[in-house]
Design a protein around this motif. Structure first.
Motif, mmCIF file in Angstrom:
data_model
loop_
_atom_site.group_PDB
_atom_site.id
_atom_site.type_symbol
_atom_site.label_atom_id
_atom_site.label_comp_id
_atom_site.label_asym_id
_atom_site.label_seq_id
_atom_site.Cartn_x
_atom_site.Cartn_y
_atom_site.Cartn_z
ATOM 1 N N VAL A 121 47.139 18.649 63.691
ATOM 2 C CA VAL A 121 46.621 18.669 62.326
ATOM 3 C C VAL A 121 46.530 17.268 61.763
ATOM 4 O O VAL A 121 47.177 16.340 62.245
ATOM 5 N N SER A 122 45.702 17.144 60.718
ATOM 6 C CA SER A 122 45.626 15.880 59.989
ATOM 7 C C SER A 122 46.603 15.858 58.831
ATOM 8 O O SER A 122 47.210 14.841 58.533
ATOM 9 N N VAL A 123 46.730 17.002 58.140
ATOM 10 C CA VAL A 123 47.585 17.100 56.961
ATOM 11 C C VAL A 123 48.308 18.431 56.996
ATOM 12 O O VAL A 123 47.747 19.447 57.409
ATOM 13 N N GLN A 124 49.566 18.433 56.575
ATOM 14 C CA GLN A 124 50.337 19.669 56.439
ATOM 15 C C GLN A 124 51.203 19.563 55.195
ATOM 16 O O GLN A 124 51.843 18.542 54.969
ATOM 17 N N TYR A 125 51.206 20.622 54.382
ATOM 18 C CA TYR A 125 52.059 20.606 53.196
ATOM 19 C C TYR A 125 52.433 22.032 52.812
ATOM 20 O O TYR A 125 51.784 23.007 53.207
ATOM 21 N N VAL A 126 53.500 22.140 52.011
ATOM 22 C CA VAL A 126 54.039 23.421 51.556
ATOM 23 C C VAL A 126 53.870 23.513 50.050
ATOM 24 O O VAL A 126 54.105 22.534 49.327
ATOM 25 N N ARG A 137 47.563 23.744 56.489
ATOM 26 C CA ARG A 137 47.356 22.746 57.540
ATOM 27 C C ARG A 137 45.854 22.524 57.713
ATOM 28 O O ARG A 137 45.089 23.478 57.768
ATOM 29 N N THR A 138 45.415 21.293 57.786
ATOM 30 C CA THR A 138 44.022 21.007 58.119
ATOM 31 C C THR A 138 43.893 20.952 59.636
ATOM 32 O O THR A 138 44.783 20.459 60.334
ATOM 33 N N LEU A 139 42.777 21.462 60.136
ATOM 34 C CA LEU A 139 42.574 21.593 61.568
ATOM 35 C C LEU A 139 41.673 20.492 62.109
ATOM 36 O O LEU A 139 40.900 19.886 61.370
ATOM 37 N N ASN A 146 38.012 19.884 55.915
ATOM 38 C CA ASN A 146 37.758 21.135 55.206
ATOM 39 C C ASN A 146 38.223 22.372 55.968
ATOM 40 O O ASN A 146 38.330 23.449 55.377
ATOM 41 N N ASN A 147 38.453 22.260 57.262
ATOM 42 C CA ASN A 147 38.846 23.416 58.067
ATOM 43 C C ASN A 147 40.359 23.581 58.013
ATOM 44 O O ASN A 147 41.103 22.634 58.268
ATOM 45 N N THR A 148 40.805 24.764 57.667
ATOM 46 C CA THR A 148 42.228 24.928 57.360
ATOM 47 C C THR A 148 42.840 26.160 58.014
ATOM 48 O O THR A 148 42.162 27.144 58.326
ATOM 49 N N ILE A 166 36.935 28.018 58.856
ATOM 50 C CA ILE A 166 36.085 26.954 59.389
ATOM 51 C C ILE A 166 34.821 26.921 58.537
ATOM 52 O O ILE A 166 33.986 27.828 58.618
ATOM 53 N N ILE A 167 34.679 25.892 57.697
ATOM 54 C CA ILE A 167 33.470 25.751 56.902
ATOM 55 C C ILE A 167 32.717 24.473 57.264
ATOM 56 O O ILE A 167 31.576 24.286 56.882
ATOM 57 N N ASP A 168 33.379 23.586 57.999
ATOM 58 C CA ASP A 168 32.776 22.383 58.546
ATOM 59 C C ASP A 168 32.429 22.699 60.007
ATOM 60 O O ASP A 168 33.345 22.945 60.802
#
Length: 225
Positions: A121-126, A137-139, A146-148, A166-168
């Motif tokens: 992932v690029s970003v992960q947060y709670v 989580r971004t994929l 944008n994909n999460t 998946i929108i990108d």
């Protein structure tokens, strides 16, 4: 851009938030090895549209016993009002649990959820989510983060919703060359006891000269073994 996104993600984790990696591990366990013994009955409706190459609708009735994530005596049969007759190679499955035959994991919906749960992932947060929590989580793939994968947990930290978006568009390589996931949504939900409640899979996929839109929806009824 990425450093800014990481900084924003860190600010979103509120004080007292559970560990994100532990939440992810729990979601991975519950989707494949969900605990308990459940007698399952499902109602599934599938639709696909490949333009000039045809379209179809199928209505399936599913049932089986789900024991600590392993499907036993799983059966899938066309309902009385089914419109498109299945062919001999059709195998309707579930995105929850595991099947004795390895072919089941090749299903597109199952693959998307399993891949998202193990993806870098690029970003992960709670974030707080009502009485429970949400892990975002971004994929990989796409160009704008944008994909999460979004996972929801109750107050006891039991996962109850898995959502892949998946929108990108993402290019994927397969046995027949490159294809593109134009868009895709896969959402699984469990009931208050942890048993499967619903599965939704929609998407648009392209591989020249084909383009197909698909949707698959299953509603589950669970009872204890």
């Amino acid at each position: 851009m990425l450093l800014l996104a990481l900084a924003l993600a860190q600010e979103r984790d509120p004080p007292g938030a559970p560990d994100g990696d532990a939440l992810l591990a729990s979601a991975q366990t519950h989707v494949r090895n969900l605990p308990g013994c459940w007698l399952m009955k499902g109602d599934s409706r599938d639709h696909w549209d490949a333009g000039i190459f045809g379209e179809g609708d199928r209505h399936w009735l599913l049932e089986g016993r789900l024991v600590d994530g392993l499907w036993q005596d799983f059966a899938f049969n066309p309902a009385a009002d089914n419109q498109t007759p299945p062919d001999e190679n059709d195998k309707r499955r579930s995105m929850f649990g595991r099947f004795p035959d390895a072919e089941a994991d090749q299903d597109a919906g199952r693959q998307s959820v399993l891949q998202a749960l193990s993806d870098d992932v690029s970003v992960q947060y709670v974030e707080k989510d009502g009485p429970g929590w949400k892990l975002v989580r971004t994929l990989r793939g796409g160009t704008a983060l944008n994909n999460t994968l979004v996972l929801h947990y109750d107050a006891a930290l039991r996962p109850w919703r898995w959502a892949v978006s998946i929108i990108d568009p993402v290019v994927v390589a397969g046995d027949r060359g490159k294809a593109k996931i134009v868009r895709m949504e896969a959402v699984l939900e469990a009931d208050e006891h942890g048993a499967p409640r619903s599965e939704n899979f929609t998407g648009t996929f392209a591989q020249w000269p084909f383009k197909v839109e698909v949707s698959a929806v299953t509603r589950w009824t669970a009872g204890p073994c």
